[in-house]
Design a protein around this motif. Structure first.
Motif, PDB file in Angstrom:
ATOM      1  N   GLY A  94       0.795  -1.226   0.000  1.00 31.77           N
ATOM      2  CA  GLY A  94       0.000   0.000   0.000  1.00 31.77           C
ATOM      3  C   GLY A  94       0.821   1.267   0.000  1.00 31.77           C
ATOM      4  O   GLY A  94       0.271   2.368   0.078  1.00 31.77           O
ATOM      5  N   PHE A  95       2.159   1.123  -0.078  1.00 33.65           N
ATOM      6  CA  PHE A  95       3.028   2.298   0.037  1.00 33.65           C
ATOM      7  C   PHE A  95       2.783   3.285  -1.096  1.00 33.65           C
ATOM      8  O   PHE A  95       2.619   4.480  -0.879  1.00 33.65           O
ATOM      9  CB  PHE A  95       4.492   1.857   0.042  1.00 33.65           C
ATOM     10  N   PHE A  96       2.751   2.783  -2.330  1.00 32.14           N
ATOM     11  CA  PHE A  96       2.584   3.686  -3.472  1.00 32.14           C
ATOM     12  C   PHE A  96       1.109   3.978  -3.744  1.00 32.14           C
ATOM     13  O   PHE A  96       0.777   5.016  -4.308  1.00 32.14           O
ATOM     14  CB  PHE A  96       3.246   3.074  -4.707  1.00 32.14           C
ATOM     15  N   GLN A  97       0.230   3.050  -3.330  1.00 31.03           N
ATOM     16  CA  GLN A  97      -1.205   3.301  -3.506  1.00 31.03           C
ATOM     17  C   GLN A  97      -1.702   4.399  -2.576  1.00 31.03           C
ATOM     18  O   GLN A  97      -2.772   4.967  -2.790  1.00 31.03           O
ATOM     19  CB  GLN A  97      -2.002   2.016  -3.232  1.00 31.03           C
ATOM     20  N   ALA A  98      -0.906   4.707  -1.526  1.00 30.60           N
ATOM     21  CA  ALA A  98      -1.329   5.720  -0.564  1.00 30.60           C
ATOM     22  C   ALA A  98      -1.427   7.097  -1.183  1.00 30.60           C
ATOM     23  O   ALA A  98      -2.038   7.999  -0.612  1.00 30.60           O
ATOM     24  CB  ALA A  98      -0.351   5.762   0.612  1.00 30.60           C
ATOM     25  N   PHE A  99      -0.846   7.279  -2.368  1.00 25.96           N
ATOM     26  CA  PHE A  99      -0.865   8.593  -3.004  1.00 25.96           C
ATOM     27  C   PHE A  99      -2.057   8.742  -3.949  1.00 25.96           C
ATOM     28  O   PHE A  99      -2.180   9.746  -4.639  1.00 25.96           O
ATOM     29  CB  PHE A  99       0.433   8.812  -3.778  1.00 25.96           C
ATOM     30  N   ARG A 100      -2.927   7.731  -3.997  1.00 28.08           N
ATOM     31  CA  ARG A 100      -4.099   7.805  -4.846  1.00 28.08           C
ATOM     32  C   ARG A 100      -5.331   8.167  -4.028  1.00 28.08           C
ATOM     33  O   ARG A 100      -5.337   8.098  -2.810  1.00 28.08           O
ATOM     34  CB  ARG A 100      -4.341   6.458  -5.545  1.00 28.08           C
ATOM     35  N   GLN A 101      -6.394   8.510  -4.739  1.00 32.76           N
ATOM     36  CA  GLN A 101      -7.690   8.803  -4.126  1.00 32.76           C
ATOM     37  C   GLN A 101      -7.586   9.770  -2.949  1.00 32.76           C
ATOM     38  O   GLN A 101      -8.111   9.513  -1.870  1.00 32.76           O
ATOM     39  CB  GLN A 101      -8.384   7.507  -3.660  1.00 32.76           C
ATOM     40  N   GLY A 102      -6.898  10.892  -3.139  1.00 31.37           N
ATOM     41  CA  GLY A 102      -6.806  11.893  -2.084  1.00 31.37           C
ATOM     42  C   GLY A 102      -5.711  11.623  -1.089  1.00 31.37           C
ATOM     43  O   GLY A 102      -5.471  12.434  -0.193  1.00 31.37           O
ATOM     44  N   GLY A 103      -5.027  10.482  -1.194  1.00 36.43           N
ATOM     45  CA  GLY A 103      -3.966  10.171  -0.255  1.00 36.43           C
ATOM     46  C   GLY A 103      -2.770  11.082  -0.391  1.00 36.43           C
ATOM     47  O   GLY A 103      -2.011  11.274   0.562  1.00 36.43           O
ATOM     48  N   THR A 104      -2.578  11.654  -1.569  1.00 38.01           N
ATOM     49  CA  THR A 104      -1.439  12.548  -1.776  1.00 38.01           C
ATOM     50  C   THR A 104      -1.518  13.755  -0.858  1.00 38.01           C
ATOM     51  O   THR A 104      -0.537  14.130  -0.201  1.00 38.01           O
ATOM     52  CB  THR A 104      -1.386  13.012  -3.249  1.00 38.01           C
ATOM     53  N   ARG A 105      -2.695  14.361  -0.783  1.00 34.95           N
ATOM     54  CA  ARG A 105      -2.846  15.535   0.079  1.00 34.95           C
ATOM     55  C   ARG A 105      -2.658  15.182   1.546  1.00 34.95           C
ATOM     56  O   ARG A 105      -1.977  15.913   2.291  1.00 34.95           O
ATOM     57  CB  ARG A 105      -4.225  16.156  -0.137  1.00 34.95           C
ATOM     58  N   LEU A 106      -3.208  14.061   1.974  1.00 39.36           N
ATOM     59  CA  LEU A 106      -3.023  13.644   3.360  1.00 39.36           C
ATOM     60  C   LEU A 106      -1.551  13.399   3.668  1.00 39.36           C
ATOM     61  O   LEU A 106      -1.055  13.769   4.737  1.00 39.36           O
ATOM     62  CB  LEU A 106      -3.832  12.369   3.637  1.00 39.36           C
ATOM     63  N   ASN A 107      -0.837  12.759   2.743  1.00 38.68           N
ATOM     64  CA  ASN A 107       0.584  12.505   2.963  1.00 38.68           C
ATOM     65  C   ASN A 107       1.391  13.791   2.998  1.00 38.68           C
ATOM     66  O   ASN A 107       2.387  13.885   3.729  1.00 38.68           O
ATOM     67  CB  ASN A 107       1.123  11.567   1.876  1.00 38.68           C
ATOM     68  N   LEU A 108       0.983  14.788   2.226  1.00 37.95           N
ATOM     69  CA  LEU A 108       1.678  16.079   2.270  1.00 37.95           C
ATOM     70  C   LEU A 108       1.506  16.739   3.636  1.00 37.95           C
ATOM     71  O   LEU A 108       2.464  17.300   4.195  1.00 37.95           O
ATOM     72  CB  LEU A 108       1.165  16.989   1.162  1.00 37.95           C
ATOM     73  N   PHE A 109       0.301  16.671   4.185  1.00 37.83           N
ATOM     74  CA  PHE A 109       0.086  17.227   5.524  1.00 37.83           C
ATOM     75  C   PHE A 109       0.854  16.406   6.574  1.00 37.83           C
ATOM     76  O   PHE A 109       1.375  16.980   7.543  1.00 37.83           O
ATOM     77  CB  PHE A 109      -1.405  17.249   5.864  1.00 37.83           C
ATOM     78  N   ALA A 110       0.921  15.083   6.386  1.00 35.51           N
ATOM     79  CA  ALA A 110       1.688  14.257   7.318  1.00 35.51           C
ATOM     80  C   ALA A 110       3.170  14.620   7.274  1.00 35.51           C
ATOM     81  O   ALA A 110       3.840  14.720   8.312  1.00 35.51           O
ATOM     82  CB  ALA A 110       1.491  12.777   6.983  1.00 35.51           C
ATOM     83  N   LEU A 111       3.691  14.837   6.062  1.00 39.36           N
ATOM     84  CA  LEU A 111       5.092  15.238   5.928  1.00 39.36           C
ATOM     85  C   LEU A 111       5.318  16.624   6.529  1.00 39.36           C
ATOM     86  O   LEU A 111       6.411  16.901   7.054  1.00 39.36           O
ATOM     87  CB  LEU A 111       5.501  15.222   4.459  1.00 39.36           C
ATOM     88  N   LEU A 112       4.317  17.493   6.433  1.00 38.88           N
ATOM     89  CA  LEU A 112       4.426  18.797   7.078  1.00 38.88           C
ATOM     90  C   LEU A 112       4.583  18.641   8.585  1.00 38.88           C
ATOM     91  O   LEU A 112       5.417  19.314   9.215  1.00 38.88           O
ATOM     92  CB  LEU A 112       3.185  19.630   6.762  1.00 38.88           C
ATOM     93  N   CYS A 113       3.790  17.746   9.162  1.00 40.43           N
ATOM     94  CA  CYS A 113       3.888  17.480  10.600  1.00 40.43           C
ATOM     95  C   CYS A 113       5.271  16.922  10.958  1.00 40.43           C
ATOM     96  O   CYS A 113       5.883  17.335  11.948  1.00 40.43           O
ATOM     97  CB  CYS A 113       2.788  16.513  11.026  1.00 40.43           C
ATOM     98  N   VAL A 114       5.754  16.002  10.138  1.00 40.33           N
ATOM     99  CA  VAL A 114       7.090  15.433  10.367  1.00 40.33           C
ATOM    100  C   VAL A 114       8.153  16.521  10.271  1.00 40.33           C
ATOM    101  O   VAL A 114       9.067  16.606  11.106  1.00 40.33           O
ATOM    102  CB  VAL A 114       7.376  14.313   9.347  1.00 40.33           C
ATOM    103  N   GLY A 115       8.041  17.386   9.249  1.00 40.72           N
ATOM    104  CA  GLY A 115       9.029  18.441   9.057  1.00 40.72           C
ATOM    105  C   GLY A 115       9.021  19.456  10.183  1.00 40.72           C
ATOM    106  O   GLY A 115      10.087  19.885  10.660  1.00 40.72           O
ATOM    107  N   LEU A 116       7.833  19.854  10.642  1.00 37.88           N
ATOM    108  CA  LEU A 116       7.750  20.811  11.743  1.00 37.88           C
ATOM    109  C   LEU A 116       8.375  20.250  13.013  1.00 37.88           C
ATOM    110  O   LEU A 116       9.115  20.955  13.726  1.00 37.88           O
ATOM    111  CB  LEU A 116       6.283  21.177  12.001  1.00 37.88           C
ATOM    112  N   GLY A 117       8.094  18.982  13.298  1.00 35.86           N
ATOM    113  CA  GLY A 117       8.676  18.359  14.484  1.00 35.86           C
ATOM    114  C   GLY A 117      10.186  18.264  14.403  1.00 35.86           C
ATOM    115  O   GLY A 117      10.898  18.496  15.392  1.00 35.86           O
TER     116      GLY A 117
END
Length: 563
Positions: A94-117
């Motif tokens: 599911g690693f690459f499928q996570a970027f489909r169906q709106g998953g890309t935006r969620l992953n971008l926000f998750a990476l934002l959280c990781v980057g801020l921390g």
């Protein structure tokens, strides 16, 4: 009792195994019994029991390790490798499928959280408030991410900072409880305003999941056309499994021509329902997705059976290559993979362990079962060759020197990065090479729990000798304060941005943040306070990438700092 004293205190392999197993057993027992308001620290208790054993061992035998250091290092390394490889193997499909169906935006926000921390953790290092090794441990504890700690420790040891690697483990031990409950506190603070703001947000469900519907042909534009032609008109978004005409059922073929009044059983996606209703003309209001439907009682000519792919030769092949409809006169309506029902598209790549729902005459269905294997018992035996060979390749990948322009010292993915990357690669692309990577959920969970317990137990035991002295030092208060900031600030800020600008619901946002922080404890809290499964879906969508980034970034920071 001399034999018992020699067995427990003698620096032998047997003594090492006994101590490590005892630490794991006690810690896992506490994870099931010791809770506060329903919240448990889970496998982290193994870490704390290991520290306790280290403290006791240092008191009983000052200056002498409780177990042989080489055995401790071996068990810690092996446990870490097992855990991160099994984790990569699990999230790989599911690693690459996570970027489909709106998953890309969620992953971008998750990476934002990781980057801020991460930036917040580096702030005291840039201002010389705390050394980098301390902050790697604080960051790992605040984000409850022990694989990242393992990666940072390996990078520190590569530069010869063995004592600093131990200090990082101590910092993680002190701050881990803060990270575990800090996410819950942050979500509690923003829950009311964000829940009110996002209550009217409409989010798409998993568009890949199969949905069963019945339609009646009432559109003159498709009357007289074959099913294959009609599917091409619509872009191939559906599969027809049954056709009723004049009160009789028939198994539709690609060349079957539709007539007005035909009633079709269709497998599609929920988002396609409105378009298909217009396309066919009329939709049946019957709910065909209930779990208690007996499909074999719909008619007396066709049966519906679920057949499991258990032949290695089928693994990695596309559904259309099997030509099941042409050879056996059957239709594959949907494919269950894990907990998800997929539409049986002709381009779908079949994996070992997939469960195909096959509709057709009894003789044809039986022949399909023979071709696919359908030996359910074989699923209980994991392919250990893929597991051991994958770990070997992961360790080789971790040792491979990677040269980056501007950095004199080569970068290594290490013991944590190499196996998790290889696990993701094998899990995602192994079936395409006809490599059987299937393991049952329980088998993968066993591997991950065994590896993580060994690693945490040895990690705590190694750090326990200096724990009391470190915990009573002034730097410990600074660790706790920064851990609280690293946990709460990025979570609250990302939550607001995700709801206000990303237009995501509170449930999806909270689940995404739990995945970004690798915090299943917080996910349990969110699941109890929300009414649907959006949080769990969001957690699964961002967890693989977030875990991978945290493991890699932990050692990259160390390498860039000391290179």
């Amino acid at each position: 009792m001399e034999w018992l004293r020699e067995t427990l205190l003698g620096a032998t392999p047997v003594q090492a195994v006994i101590i490590i197993c005892l630490i794991c057993a006690l810690g896992l027992s506490l994870s099931k019994t010791l809770r506060w308001r329903g919240i448990s620290l889970g496998v982290a208790y193994v870490f704390f029991i290991g520290i306790l054993f280290g403290v006791i061992g240092n008191y009983v035998r000052p200056g002498t390790p409780l177990i042989n250091p080489y055995m401790l290092d071996y068990a810690e390394t092996f446990g870490l490798v097992i855990f991160v490889y099994a984790l990569g193997l699990k999230v790989g499909p599911g690693f690459f499928q996570a970027f489909r169906q709106g998953g890309t935006r969620l992953n971008l926000f998750a990476l934002l959280c990781v980057g801020l921390g991460t930036l917040l953790a580096l702030l005291p290092v840039w201002t010389n408030l705390l050394p980098l090794p301390d902050m790697t441990g604080v960051l790992s504890g605040a984000t409850t991410n022990t694989p990242a700690l393992g990666a940072a420790q390996q990078a520190l040891k590569t530069f010869g900072f063995h004592s600093d690697a131990t200090t990082a483990a101590l910092a993680c031990a002190l701050t881990y409880p803060v990270g575990a409950v800090g996410v819950i506190v942050a979500l509690m603070l923003v829950r009311r305003p964000l829940l009110s703001r996002s209550k009217n947000y409409q989010e798409a469900s998993n568009t890949e999941e199969a949905f069963i519907a019945a339609f009646q042909v009432a559109n003159p534009a498709i009357v007289g056309h074959s099913i294959s032609d009609v599917a091409e008109m619509d872009g191939g978004h559906f599969t027809v499994t049954r056709l009723w005409r004049d009160g009789k059922v028939m198994l539709p073929q690609a060349d079957t021509r539709l007539q007005e009044g035909d009633r079709l059983m269709v497998i599609t996606e929920r988002t396609q329902l409105d378009a298909l209703t217009i396309f066919f003309g009329h939709r049946d209001d019957t709910d065909w997705n209930k779990a208690d439907i007996d499909w074999n009682r719909l008619d007396d000519k066709l049966i519906s059976e679920r057949i499991v792919v258990t032949k290695a030769a089928i693994n990695g092949r596309r559904l259309r290559d099997l030509q099941l409809r042409t050879r056996y006169g059957v239709n594959v309506s949907r494919v269950k993979r894990g907990d998800v029902q997929l539409v049986a598209r002709s381009s779908l790549v079949l994996l070992f362990g997939d469960r195909l729902t096959v509709v057709g005459p009894r003789e044809g269905v039986n022949k399909v079962a023979t071709q696919l294997g359908n030996a359910i018992g074989s699923l209980n035996t994991p392919n250990l060759v893929a597991i051991f060979l994958g770990m070997v390749l992961g360790l080789l990948l971790g040792a491979l020197p990677l040269f980056v322009p501007g950095i004199n010292t080569p970068i290594h993915l290490g013991l944590a990065g190499g196996p998790i990357v290889m696990g993701i690669i094998v899990g995602a692309f192994g079936p395409r090479l006809h490599m059987v990577t299937y393991t049952t959920t329980s088998a993968n969970q066993l591997l991950r729990s065994l590896g993580l317990s060994m690693y945490l137990g040895c990690l705590g035991l190694d750090a326990g000798a200096d724990f009391l002295a470190t915990a009573s030092s002034p730097s410990a208060l600074i660790w706790l304060a920064w851990a609280l900031l690293i946990t709460i600030v990025p979570v609250m800020l990302t939550a607001v941005l995700c709801v206000v600008f990303g237009h995501r619901s509170y449930a999806s946002t909270a689940g995404m943040l739990c995945g970004a922080m690798a915090n299943p404890i917080a996910l349990d809290y969110v699941a109890e306070t929300t009414s649907d499964d959006k949080a769990s879906v969001a957690y699964a969508s961002v967890y693989p990438l977030s875990m991978f980034v945290r493991v890699i970034i932990a050692q990259i920071i160390v390498i860039l700092w000391f290179a």
